[in-house]
Design a protein around this motif. Structure first.
Motif, short mmCIF file in Angstrom:
data_model
loop_
_atom_site.label_atom_id
_atom_site.label_comp_id
_atom_site.label_asym_id
_atom_site.label_seq_id
_atom_site.Cartn_x
_atom_site.Cartn_y
_atom_site.Cartn_z
N ARG A 193 -7.67 -11.85 7.81
CA ARG A 193 -6.42 -12.13 7.10
C ARG A 193 -6.75 -12.92 5.85
O ARG A 193 -7.88 -13.44 5.72
CB ARG A 193 -5.47 -12.97 7.97
N PHE A 194 -5.79 -13.06 4.96
CA PHE A 194 -6.03 -13.85 3.75
C PHE A 194 -4.68 -14.33 3.22
O PHE A 194 -3.66 -13.69 3.40
CB PHE A 194 -6.77 -13.03 2.68
N THR A 195 -4.69 -15.49 2.60
CA THR A 195 -3.46 -16.05 2.04
C THR A 195 -3.82 -17.15 1.05
O THR A 195 -4.84 -17.80 1.25
CB THR A 195 -2.56 -16.59 3.18
N THR A 196 -3.07 -17.31 -0.05
CA THR A 196 -1.88 -16.65 -0.54
C THR A 196 -2.24 -15.76 -1.72
O THR A 196 -3.06 -16.12 -2.53
CB THR A 196 -0.89 -17.73 -1.04
N SER A 197 -1.55 -14.64 -1.83
CA SER A 197 -1.81 -13.73 -2.95
C SER A 197 -0.76 -13.88 -4.04
O SER A 197 0.36 -14.32 -3.77
CB SER A 197 -1.82 -12.29 -2.45
N HIS A 198 -1.14 -13.50 -5.24
CA HIS A 198 -0.22 -13.57 -6.37
C HIS A 198 0.05 -12.14 -6.88
O HIS A 198 -0.89 -11.36 -7.02
CB HIS A 198 -0.83 -14.41 -7.50
N PRO A 199 1.32 -11.81 -7.17
CA PRO A 199 1.63 -10.44 -7.61
C PRO A 199 0.83 -9.99 -8.83
O PRO A 199 0.54 -8.80 -8.98
CB PRO A 199 3.12 -10.52 -7.95
N ASN A 200 0.45 -10.92 -9.71
CA ASN A 200 -0.28 -10.51 -10.92
C ASN A 200 -1.76 -10.23 -10.67
O ASN A 200 -2.46 -9.81 -11.59
CB ASN A 200 -0.15 -11.57 -12.01
N ASN A 201 -2.25 -10.48 -9.49
CA ASN A 201 -3.66 -10.21 -9.21
C ASN A 201 -3.84 -9.02 -8.27
O ASN A 201 -4.86 -8.91 -7.58
CB ASN A 201 -4.33 -11.46 -8.61
N MET A 202 -2.84 -8.13 -8.25
CA MET A 202 -2.98 -6.93 -7.43
C MET A 202 -3.78 -5.88 -8.21
O MET A 202 -3.66 -5.77 -9.41
CB MET A 202 -1.61 -6.35 -7.07
N ASN A 203 -4.63 -5.15 -7.50
CA ASN A 203 -5.35 -4.03 -8.12
C ASN A 203 -5.48 -2.91 -7.09
O ASN A 203 -5.11 -3.10 -5.92
CB ASN A 203 -6.72 -4.48 -8.64
N ASP A 204 -5.99 -1.75 -7.50
CA ASP A 204 -6.05 -0.58 -6.60
C ASP A 204 -6.76 -0.92 -5.30
O ASP A 204 -6.31 -0.56 -4.21
CB ASP A 204 -6.79 0.58 -7.29
N GLU A 205 -7.89 -1.61 -5.45
CA GLU A 205 -8.69 -1.95 -4.26
C GLU A 205 -7.88 -2.77 -3.25
O GLU A 205 -8.03 -2.61 -2.05
CB GLU A 205 -9.83 -2.87 -4.72
#
Ligand code: SAH
Ligand code: SF4
Ligand code: F3S
Length: 459
Positions: free
Chosen positions: A249-261
């Motif tokens: 698991r992982f946390t916290t993500s930011h919407p601007n750091n999303m990529n295809d992978e």
């Protein structure tokens, strides 16, 4: 008290050792730091206890995110006066320590040491100095050395089948409400090589599930043992190869750091659990702009849609703030719409707390406390409804649970499902057979739901 630190408690204090009490407030990154500080003090003669009572050293590992978090620390210090040993050392670490520095001494005179999250590895030295100069000198260290602490910390211990591993520190995003960039410093990633090594050590000690931590964990980038730079998705793939590791698991993500992978990892790596904490904070584009989030509601919703196309059952999680300066009833209703539209598995809602030194606190159009309170209640009810609805979709179905420990009654164990829902399980067999299930992933038929959890039977 977080479960993880409870497992680290020494059940008996060995002769000649002093007593250390660590209390971590705030986020999981503090839980991780709190455990590391307990490990750090052991070779210096401090065993971990679960009470202030009779403690020789109290470390308050604090959180500065909202005003209430700060206030809690000062009220704890006030109450503590009566119970700690006469010559006890009280140290304030963590984010409040970083933000307030020497001002803490003014409000709490019994505190002798103040330090921040990036200098926690120097705790043994602070304690040694405080002991030597007892009562006569005060120590403050609010430097922000870059990631030094990870090299200085001892080999991490495991305290059950799950573990947190901090892979990134700090934040460069500067959302206008938030203190984290000031308290934790700039965004920096640990090397993938070090992270893999730490997870290997944990796996050897029986850890089955690892949760990777960072303020913007999906912005992670670090070099592995082969000299290759990995993103978070690459790191997850490498960690999935480690013997014994079954869940990531992982946390916290930011919407601007999303990529295809990052989207594809949920389809490509089955050890990555179908749970995603991706905060949006508000459902109003006007408020998101004022918050300096640098993304729109539409961009966020398209991320959710894409995640669902890759992993239809994914449990979405988020954070929301009501009552940011300038928020109207209409803005607030837009937030409620987003909550309903996404259908979160879980989410966290907060009333805006103006933090000294942040741009938001200086805005003139603050929302009245009573309005914030009312909106918060409405939002929490909306979140609760989502959660109950999400949990209900599992009743009557099969799932798996990583057993973390005994439940609150005989014949019950508890753990979490892949979607990160707490689940109690009725099991047969004697106490020893049940204990052996701790750390195992068992198949479960879900029979009922409680408000925030599930209940089932082992298959
Ligand atoms: N880095 C993460 C989370 C940081 S703090 C992220 O960007 O999402 C955790 C949550 O606390 C935030 O997501 C936000 O919802 C909340 N928070 C932060 N500052 C706050 C403030 N001043 N008042 C109320 N809530 C706040
Ligand atoms: Fe705070 Fe924003 Fe950074 Fe998250 S991304 S830690 S909310 S400044
Ligand atoms: Fe609090 Fe610091 Fe975490 S302010 S939320 S303990 S990063």
């Amino acid at each position: 008290m977080p479960v993880l630190i409870q497992h680290a408690i020494d059940s008996e204090i060995p002769a000649g050792m002093k007593r250390l009490f660590v209390k971590s407030y705030g986020c999981q990154m503090n839980v991780y730091d709190g455990l590391r500080m307990a490990e750090l003090m052991k070779p210096h003669g401090y065993a971990l206890t679960d009470t202030y009572d009779g403690a020789d050293l109290v470390v308050l590992n604090t959180c500065h995110i909202r005003e209430k978090a700060d206030e809690k620390v000062f009220s704890d210090i006030g109450r503590m006066k009566k119970v700690t040993a006469d010559d006890a050392i009280i140290a304030v670490g963590g984010c409040t320590g970083q933000a307030l520095g020497a001002d803490i001494f003014k409000r709490a005179q019994q505190v002798q040491v103040v330090f921040g999250p990036q200098s926690m590895h120097r705790l043994p030295e602070f304690v040694e100095r405080a002991t030597r100069h007892h009562g006569l000198s005060r120590i403050v260290d609010t430097e922000l050395p870059e990631l030094q602490k990870f090299d200085a910390l001892p080999t991490p211990g495991a305290y059950g089948p799950t573990a947190f591993v901090t892979i990134q520190e700090g934040c460069d995003k500067f959302c206008t409400y938030c203190v984290v960039p000031y308290t934790r410093g700039p965004e920096l990633s640990r090397s993938a090589k070090d992270v893999v090594k730490e997870v290997q050590i944990l796996a050897e000690q029986g850890v089955r599930e690892v949760c990777l931590l960072g303020q913007n964990v999906n912005a992670y980038h670090g070099v592995n043992a082969a000299g290759k730079e990995l993103t978070l998705a690459g790191l997850l793939k490498e960690l999935a190869q480690i013997n014994g590791i079954e869940r990531l698991r992982f946390t916290t993500s930011h919407p601007n750091n999303m990529n295809d992978e990052m989207f594809n990892i949920f389809a490509e790596e089955e050890k990555v659990m179908p749970y995603f904490h991706l905060p949006v904070q508000s459902g109003s584009n006007k408020i998101l702009a004022a918050m300096n989030r640098n993304h729109t509601v539409e961009e966020y919703l398209s991320h959710v849609e894409r995640l669902r196309s890759v992993r239809p059952d994914i449990a979405m999680s988020g954070d929301f703030i009501v009552g940011f300066p300038g928020e109207t009833e209409e803005d607030y209703l837009q937030t409620l719409s987003v909550i309903a539209e996404v259908g979160y598995g879980t989410a966290y809602g907060f009333a805006y707390s103006p933090r000294p030194g942040t741009p938001g606190a200086a805005l003139s159009n603050q929302v009245e406390e009573a309005v914030k309170k009312e909106r918060l209640a409405g939002m929490l009810a909306a979140i609760e409804a989502c959660q109950e609805n999400f949990n209900s979709t599992f009743v009557g179905k099969e799932t798996t649970v990583l057993v973390e420990g005994p439940g609150d009654q005989d014949g019950l164990l508890k753990g979490r499902t892949p979607h990160n829902i707490s689940c109690t399980i009725a099991v047969s067999g004697d106490a020893e057979a049940q204990t052996q299930l701790i750390g195992e992933i068992v198949r479960v038929k879900v029979t009922s739901q409680r408000k925030f959890s599930l209940h089932g039977e082992q298959l």
